[in-house]
Design an enzyme around this catalytic site. Structure first.
Site, PDB file in Angstrom:
ATOM      1  N   TYR A 165       0.817 -11.234  -4.856  1.00  0.00           N
ATOM      2  CA  TYR A 165      -0.209 -10.722  -3.945  1.00  0.00           C
ATOM      3  C   TYR A 165      -0.697 -11.834  -2.998  1.00  0.00           C
ATOM      4  O   TYR A 165      -0.814 -11.635  -1.786  1.00  0.00           O
ATOM      5  CB  TYR A 165      -1.352 -10.183  -4.803  1.00  0.00           C
ATOM      6  CG  TYR A 165      -2.523  -9.624  -4.061  1.00  0.00           C
ATOM      7  CD1 TYR A 165      -2.477  -8.352  -3.487  1.00  0.00           C
ATOM      8  CD2 TYR A 165      -3.716 -10.344  -3.964  1.00  0.00           C
ATOM      9  CE1 TYR A 165      -3.578  -7.824  -2.832  1.00  0.00           C
ATOM     10  CE2 TYR A 165      -4.816  -9.828  -3.314  1.00  0.00           C
ATOM     11  CZ  TYR A 165      -4.749  -8.576  -2.749  1.00  0.00           C
ATOM     12  OH  TYR A 165      -5.833  -8.060  -2.099  1.00  0.00           O
ATOM     13  N   LYS A 169      -0.447 -11.913   1.006  1.00  0.00           N
ATOM     14  CA  LYS A 169      -1.670 -11.938   1.806  1.00  0.00           C
ATOM     15  C   LYS A 169      -1.702 -13.163   2.734  1.00  0.00           C
ATOM     16  O   LYS A 169      -2.215 -13.086   3.852  1.00  0.00           O
ATOM     17  CB  LYS A 169      -2.900 -11.922   0.902  1.00  0.00           C
ATOM     18  CG  LYS A 169      -3.143 -10.575   0.221  1.00  0.00           C
ATOM     19  CD  LYS A 169      -3.000  -9.431   1.183  1.00  0.00           C
ATOM     20  CE  LYS A 169      -3.904  -8.263   0.917  1.00  0.00           C
ATOM     21  NZ  LYS A 169      -3.643  -7.151   1.873  1.00  0.00           N
TER      22      LYS A 169
HETATM   23  P1  NAI Z   1      -7.868   0.587  -2.927  1.00  0.00           P
HETATM   24  O1  NAI Z   1      -6.873   0.594  -4.017  1.00  0.00           O
HETATM   25  O2  NAI Z   1      -9.163   1.311  -3.115  1.00  0.00           O
HETATM   26  O3  NAI Z   1      -7.230   1.126  -1.573  1.00  0.00           O
HETATM   27  C1  NAI Z   1      -5.920   0.843  -1.187  1.00  0.00           C
HETATM   28  C2  NAI Z   1      -5.339   2.099  -0.607  1.00  0.00           C
HETATM   29  O4  NAI Z   1      -4.017   1.808  -0.136  1.00  0.00           O
HETATM   30  C3  NAI Z   1      -5.208   3.213  -1.628  1.00  0.00           C
HETATM   31  O5  NAI Z   1      -5.842   4.387  -1.182  1.00  0.00           O
HETATM   32  C4  NAI Z   1      -3.710   3.398  -1.791  1.00  0.00           C
HETATM   33  O6  NAI Z   1      -3.305   4.727  -2.050  1.00  0.00           O
HETATM   34  C5  NAI Z   1      -3.199   2.894  -0.452  1.00  0.00           C
HETATM   35  N1  NAI Z   1      -1.796   2.493  -0.535  1.00  0.00           N
HETATM   36  C6  NAI Z   1      -1.183   1.833  -1.542  1.00  0.00           C
HETATM   37  N2  NAI Z   1       0.113   1.689  -1.278  1.00  0.00           N
HETATM   38  C7  NAI Z   1       0.339   2.251  -0.069  1.00  0.00           C
HETATM   39  C8  NAI Z   1       1.486   2.414   0.750  1.00  0.00           C
HETATM   40  N3  NAI Z   1       2.685   1.957   0.355  1.00  0.00           N
HETATM   41  N4  NAI Z   1       1.354   3.041   1.948  1.00  0.00           N
HETATM   42  C9  NAI Z   1       0.149   3.485   2.350  1.00  0.00           C
HETATM   43  N5  NAI Z   1      -0.976   3.382   1.610  1.00  0.00           N
HETATM   44  C10 NAI Z   1      -0.880   2.767   0.415  1.00  0.00           C
HETATM   45  O7  NAI Z   1      -8.153  -0.966  -2.620  1.00  0.00           O
HETATM   46  P2  NAI Z   1      -9.083  -1.689  -1.529  1.00  0.00           P
HETATM   47  O8  NAI Z   1      -9.851  -2.707  -2.248  1.00  0.00           O
HETATM   48  O9  NAI Z   1      -9.763  -0.719  -0.661  1.00  0.00           O
HETATM   49  O10 NAI Z   1      -7.966  -2.491  -0.690  1.00  0.00           O
HETATM   50  C11 NAI Z   1      -7.758  -2.354   0.707  1.00  0.00           C
HETATM   51  C12 NAI Z   1      -7.084  -3.604   1.230  1.00  0.00           C
HETATM   52  O11 NAI Z   1      -7.970  -4.717   1.113  1.00  0.00           O
HETATM   53  C13 NAI Z   1      -5.817  -3.999   0.457  1.00  0.00           C
HETATM   54  O12 NAI Z   1      -4.870  -4.521   1.364  1.00  0.00           O
HETATM   55  C14 NAI Z   1      -6.317  -5.088  -0.462  1.00  0.00           C
HETATM   56  O13 NAI Z   1      -5.274  -5.923  -0.863  1.00  0.00           O
HETATM   57  C15 NAI Z   1      -7.317  -5.762   0.426  1.00  0.00           C
HETATM   58  N6  NAI Z   1      -8.296  -6.599  -0.249  1.00  0.00           N
HETATM   59  C16 NAI Z   1      -9.270  -6.041  -1.008  1.00  0.00           C
HETATM   60  C17 NAI Z   1     -10.218  -6.855  -1.616  1.00  0.00           C
HETATM   61  C18 NAI Z   1     -11.346  -6.289  -2.388  1.00  0.00           C
HETATM   62  O14 NAI Z   1     -12.238  -7.073  -2.796  1.00  0.00           O
HETATM   63  N7  NAI Z   1     -11.418  -4.990  -2.623  1.00  0.00           N
HETATM   64  C19 NAI Z   1     -10.137  -8.320  -1.503  1.00  0.00           C
HETATM   65  C20 NAI Z   1      -9.110  -8.798  -0.625  1.00  0.00           C
HETATM   66  C21 NAI Z   1      -8.224  -7.948  -0.043  1.00  0.00           C
END
Ligand code: NAI
Length: 301
Positions: A165, A169
Site C-alpha cells: 500500500y 501511495k
Molecule cells: P473505503 O474503503 O471506505 O472506500 C474505498 C472505496 O473504494 C470503497 O467504496 C471501495 O468499494 C472502492 N474501491 C475499491 N476497489 C475499487 C476499484 N478497483 N475500483 C473502484 N472502486 C474501488 O476507504 P476510504 O478510507 O474512504 O479510502 C479512500 C481513499 O483514501 C483510498 O485510496 C485510501 O487508500 C485513501 N486513504 C485513506 C485514509 C484514511 O484514513 N481513511 C488514509 C490515507 C489514504
C-alpha cells in the site's frame, strides 16, 4: 466568494463509501454533475455490489443534485475507459477526476504474498493511471482539467505492514510530478491529497476517541478546492485530517560539495555524511538532480 461547480462534471472513483462518498456529495451540493464510480466489494477488494454506488447516486438526487452510477473497477483498463465514457455520454464532458478508489491487503513484507502486492499496486497506482489516462486527452482538448490523486502517510512516511500500500501511495507523488508538467499548458492541475479519516479502512486500527474527530467530511473541502476553477496550485501534496490542513513537500538538504574534478572515495562520502544529512537550511526539492547540479556547476540549464 462561494466556490461552485456549475457546468462542471466530476468522476469520483470509489465514491460509494468513506472519503469518495463525501467528495461526491460535496461537489454535487455545489452544482457539479457526478459519476459515482464504485464496484462495491470489501476492503481487500473482493466481491462487489451495484447497490453501493446506487445508494450515493440516490443521496445526491434526493438532495437536488445530478449523478449517475458506474460499477467498473479502476483496475480494469476497459472499465476505466467506460467510466470516462459514462461522464461524456451522460453529461457531455469531464472536468474533474478524483482518483480515490482503494483497497488494503496488510501484512508484513516477510509474510506478504506477491499477489497481494500486485492487487494493491493494480488498484491504487495502475487504477489511477488507467482512469486519468482515459480522461487525459479529453482534458487536453478542452484545455481544462482538475485531477486529484490519493496518497497516504503510509507512502510518505511509512506504516508497519503496509509495504504494498505504501509503495502504491508513494507512486502517486511521482505520477503527479510528471503529469503536472505535461498538463500545465492545458490548464490541467493535478495534486495529491493525503487524508486521515474514520472510514471502514481505519476502523479498528485507530482508537475510538480519535476516530470520532476524523470525519471524512473534513477532508472534502480540501479536495473540492483542489478540483475548483479557483485552484491555483499544481504538483502539491495536501495533508488533511480532523480539521487540520497542511502542505507536504519533499526537501533537499544543503548537502556537501566534495571533490568535483576528482572521483570521491567511499571515505570522502563517509567523512561528510553528517553534513550531507544535516537538515539545516534544507529547501523544497523542486528541480531534478540534473538541473540542480548544472546550476551548482554553473552550466546553463
Ligand atoms: P473505503 O474503503 O471506505 O472506500 C474505498 C472505496 O473504494 C470503497 O467504496 C471501495 O468499494 C472502492 N474501491 C475499491 N476497489 C475499487 C476499484 N478497483 N475500483 C473502484 N472502486 C474501488 O476507504 P476510504 O478510507 O474512504 O479510502 C479512500 C481513499 O483514501 C483510498 O485510496 C485510501 O487508500 C485513501 N486513504 C485513506 C485514509 C484514511 O484514513 N481513511 C488514509 C490515507 C489514504
Amino acid at each position: 466568494m462561494t466556490i461552485r461547480f456549475d457546468n462542471r462534471v466530476a468522476l469520483v472513483t470509489g465514491a460509494g463509501a468513506g472519503l469518495g462518498r463525501s467528495y461526491a456529495l460535496l461537489l454535487a451540493s455545489r452544482g457539479a454533475r457526478i459519476v459515482v464510480n464504485d464496484p462495491g466489494g470489501s476492503t481487500d477488494g473482493k466481491g462487489g455490489s451495484n447497490a453501493v454506488a446506487d445508494k450515493v447516486v440516490e443521496e445526491i438526487k434526493a438532495a437536488g443534485g445530478t449523478a449517475v452510477a458506474n460499477y467498473d473497477s479502476v483496475a480494469d483498463r476497459e472499465g476505466a475507459a467506460r467510466m470516462v465514457k459514462t461522464a461524456i455520454d451522460t453529461f457531455g464532458k469531464l472536468d474533474v477526476v478524483i482518483n480515490n478508489a482503494g483497497i488494503l491487503r496488510d501484512k508484513t513484507f516477510a509474510k506478504m504474498e506477491l499477489d497481494d502486492f500486485d492487487a494493491v499496486i493494480k488498484v491504487h497506482l495502475l487504477g489511477s493511471v488507467y482512469v486519468t489516462k482515459a480522461a487525459w486527452q479529453h482534458m487536453i482538448d478542452q484545455k481544462y482539467g482538475r485531477v486529484v490523486l490519493t496518497t497516504s502517510g503510509s507512502g510518505l512516511a511509512g506504516n508497519y505492514g503496509q509495504s504494498n500500500y505504501g509503495a502504491a501511495k508513494a507512486a502517486m507523488v511521482g505520477l503527479m510530478h510528471n503529469l503536472m508538467m505535461e498538463g500545465a499548458k492545458h490548464d490541467i492541475k493535478i495534486n495529491c491529497i493525503s487524508p486521515v479519516a474514520a472510514t471502514r479502512m481505519t476502523q479498528g486500527v485507530m482508537p475510538e476517541e480519535l476516530l470520532k474527530r476524523l470525519a471524512p467530511e473534513q477532508i472534502a473541502p480540501a479536495v473540492a478546492w483542489l478540483c475548483a476553477e479557483q485552484c491555483d496550485v499544481t504538483g502539491e501534496i495536501v495533508a488533511a485530517g480532523a480539521g487540520w490542513y497542511s502542505r507536504i513537500k519533499l526537501v533537499k538538504t544543503k548537502g556537501a560539495v566534495l571533490n568535483v574534478d576528482k572521483i570521491n572515495t567511499i571515505e570522502d562520502f563517509a567523512a561528510a555524511k553528517d553534513q550531507i544529512f544535516d537538515m539545516t537550511g534544507s529547501a523544497p526539492y523542486a528541480k531534478t538532480l540534473d538541473e540542480d547540479v548544472r546550476k551548482r556547476l554553473g552550466i546553463a540549464v
